[in-house]
Write a protein that holds these residues in place. Structure first.
Motif, short mmCIF file in Angstrom:
data_model
loop_
_atom_site.label_atom_id
_atom_site.label_comp_id
_atom_site.label_asym_id
_atom_site.label_seq_id
_atom_site.Cartn_x
_atom_site.Cartn_y
_atom_site.Cartn_z
N ASP A 60 -57.54 15.12 30.57
CA ASP A 60 -58.46 16.27 30.61
C ASP A 60 -57.97 17.25 29.56
O ASP A 60 -57.43 18.31 29.88
CB ASP A 60 -58.46 16.89 32.01
CG ASP A 60 -59.46 18.03 32.14
OD1 ASP A 60 -60.31 18.19 31.24
OD2 ASP A 60 -59.38 18.78 33.13
N LYS A 86 -57.84 19.99 27.53
CA LYS A 86 -58.58 21.24 27.63
C LYS A 86 -58.97 21.83 26.27
O LYS A 86 -60.03 22.43 26.14
CB LYS A 86 -57.77 22.26 28.42
CG LYS A 86 -57.60 21.93 29.88
CD LYS A 86 -58.94 21.90 30.61
CE LYS A 86 -58.77 21.78 32.12
NZ LYS A 86 -60.07 21.70 32.82
N THR A 136 -62.17 21.00 24.44
CA THR A 136 -63.37 21.57 25.05
C THR A 136 -63.27 23.10 24.96
O THR A 136 -62.27 23.64 24.46
CB THR A 136 -63.48 21.17 26.53
OG1 THR A 136 -62.50 21.91 27.29
CG2 THR A 136 -63.22 19.69 26.72
N ASP A 147 -60.44 14.45 22.05
CA ASP A 147 -59.46 14.53 23.15
C ASP A 147 -58.41 13.43 23.09
O ASP A 147 -58.31 12.59 23.99
CB ASP A 147 -60.17 14.49 24.51
CG ASP A 147 -60.97 13.21 24.71
OD1 ASP A 147 -61.24 12.51 23.71
OD2 ASP A 147 -61.29 12.89 25.86
N LYS A 191 -51.96 13.68 35.19
CA LYS A 191 -53.15 14.12 34.47
C LYS A 191 -52.71 15.04 33.35
O LYS A 191 -51.97 15.99 33.60
CB LYS A 191 -54.11 14.84 35.41
CG LYS A 191 -55.43 15.26 34.76
CD LYS A 191 -56.36 15.86 35.81
CE LYS A 191 -57.73 16.15 35.25
NZ LYS A 191 -58.66 16.64 36.30
N TYR A 226 -53.25 17.75 30.27
CA TYR A 226 -54.09 18.82 29.74
C TYR A 226 -53.86 19.03 28.23
O TYR A 226 -54.76 19.44 27.51
CB TYR A 226 -53.78 20.14 30.44
CG TYR A 226 -54.11 20.20 31.90
CD1 TYR A 226 -55.37 19.83 32.37
CD2 TYR A 226 -53.17 20.64 32.82
CE1 TYR A 226 -55.68 19.92 33.73
CE2 TYR A 226 -53.46 20.73 34.18
CZ TYR A 226 -54.72 20.38 34.62
OH TYR A 226 -55.01 20.47 35.96
N GLU A 277 -57.04 16.36 41.98
CA GLU A 277 -55.84 17.11 41.61
C GLU A 277 -55.13 17.66 42.84
O GLU A 277 -55.78 18.16 43.76
CB GLU A 277 -56.20 18.27 40.67
CG GLU A 277 -56.65 17.86 39.30
CD GLU A 277 -56.86 19.06 38.38
OE1 GLU A 277 -56.37 20.16 38.72
OE2 GLU A 277 -57.50 18.89 37.33
#
Length: 219
Positions: free
Chosen positions: A54, A56, A59, A72, A99, A101, A149
């Protein structure tokens, strides 16, 4: 003279090519232990399918409110990925996964972030750089077997005392989740950052060089 010009053109082309990291994915997973140079930058996605991404800053869902990465990808130095793979395997054995970031951040992106928010409380001054610019830092959390999460008390890039490891006015569940993340990351050669529960640096990575290698996105 013509031969000299051809040589110069070739050198320029090689230089341009080597200044970018390829986002092209390998058809099969590669073995990180086969990489001979621990300081080479490689794409984590080529070595494991067991992470959740993910990213960040690819985005506008970040404190900058602006996309600053072209796509990404998660590049890191080989030695960082070796440690991260071991840590993730330990989490998997407990029913969780990492995960991500944020991973490696080119210096040019650091400068762009500084231009948007020129405040060292939130963004490392590019004159000094950060461990992210050296390929030795990751911003992470944990997800369970369903991809949900774990509750860490604050979101990513929350700049308040509640995000710090030393803040204890939190529920037992949150404190346990943070401790789980921290204990295993420390076990696998990372160190925590006091004010950000999500940020981990590979030990001894501060001595590595700041890099401005950028990546080309897949078509």
């Amino acid at each position: 003279m013509k031969k000299l010009l051809l040589i110069l053109v070739a050198l320029v082309l090689v230089s341009c090519k080597s200044s970018y990291l390829s986002s092209k994915k390998s058809a099969v997973l590669l073995d990180i232990n086969q990489e001979k140079d621990d300081n080479t930058f490689v794409n984590l996605k080529n070595y494991s399918r067991d992470f959740v991404f993910d990213m960040k800053y690819a985005t506008a869902d970040n404190f900058l409110k602006e996309q600053v990465y072209p796509c990404d990808e998660c590049f890191l130095r080989v030695k960082t990925i070796k440690a991260l793979l071991q840590a993730n395997q330990a989490f998997i054995e407990k029913g969780y996964r990492i995960k991500l970031y944020d991973c490696y951040r080119p210096l040019a992106i650091q400068k762009k972030m500084w231009k948007i928010v020129p405040n060292p409380t939130y963004v490392a001054n590019p004159k000094k750089g950060s461990i992210h610019n050296k390929g030795g830092a990751v911003d992470i959390t944990l997800v369970d077997s369903l991809g949900v999460e774990l509750n860490m008390g604050t979101g990513f890039d929350f700049f308040g005392p509640e995000a710090g490891h030393n803040y204890t006015d939190l529920s037992a569940e949150i404190l346990a989740n943070r401790q789980l993340l921290k204990s295993i990351m420390l076990q696998y050669n990372f160190k925590s950052f006091d004010s950000e529960w999500w940020h981990y640096n590979l030990n001894n990575s501060a001595t590595d060089e700041v890099s401005n290698l950028k990546w080309r996105c897949e078509d």
